[in-house]
Design an enzyme around this catalytic site. Sequence first.
Site: not given
Length: 331
Positions: A150, A173, A221-222, A236, A240
């Site tokens: 990244s 995240g 915890d998303f 970001k 995926h």
Amino acid sequence: MSPAGRILHITGQVQLARAIALVVETGIADHIEGHAHTPVELAESLNLHAGAVHRLLRMLAAEGIFAEDEHGRFHPTPLSSVLASGPASIRDLLRQPWQDIVWATYLQMPHTLKTGEPAFDAAHGMPFFDFLAANPEAGGLFDAAMALISEPEDASVAEAFDFGAYDTVVDVGGGRGGLLAAILRRYSDIQAVLFDQPQVLEEPSFLDDSLLRRCQLVPGDFFSEVPAGADLYLLKRILHDWTDAQVVTLLRNCRDAMLAGGRVLVVEAIIQPGNAPDPIKAQDVGMMLLTHGRERTVAEYSALFEQAGLTLRAVHPTAEPARVAVIEAAV
Ligand code: SAH
């Protein structure tokens, strides 16, 4: 090259990949980075076989990884320097613990082709992120590897969108904080929240004390919820990793947490139509092997936004070397 020759050339690259990992693991890359060495010297200090070391290095030198002089000493090159310890190093990705995880996954590729399920789960008995949470060494290597991948793109992402119009940005995240660091440096008035799993937040290595004054670290915890009350939510290289149903949950959580007039920014590589050479298609297969996720087209993201009560507003391209787009959505 004949068709057969070309195919054998591609499949033979596996040998190069292993050799590169081995010069990292054995310390050869670090030794040569310090100063030029002959294979005999390397073999003596590292307890290896001199003839085998020579043949391995000769193969790598033909690829520009090390360079041999007329005295048989191998010198560093730009391609070998990134394999040695140091700030620009990619060695963590190539070290044995991570390589073992990757190769065990490749052995299970037939499972993925038969079932569509991740090879990773078949190799390691549990999903990728559960495994990382249960194995702190692997988890730390993954976080470091993500930060490496990244870091070169974070400045381009910070440039691609006008963050200046917003008060608070939550990086959902956000890993070790590289993207938030780039945004906080560029926009001196914005406040930030780095949201990730507790074990990841132990090392927010990109945020120095001055940036931490404008950045809260929030563990969680998303899939349950994300910090509420901000006007920008960044995701970001998150969506995926997950199935369509999980993506809709994540997007809904962001929408529910967001202030009126806010934006959700999804930063991902985009799958383009056609068969032009495109590393994103290999990345997509990587996602298929490791996770239940996938790389997606803009139309696919747009449909997932709709299901989450959001609308796609714009797709902002990013400058090289980033290979991601900033997909902007709002209620
Ligand atoms: N956004 C960062 C990291 C992407 S890797 C970047 O672009 O570099 C995916 C991130 O999702 C990891 O940091 C991981 O810890 C985090 N993550 C995975 N499952 C999570 C969960 N259930 N809750 C919060 N964060 C999670």
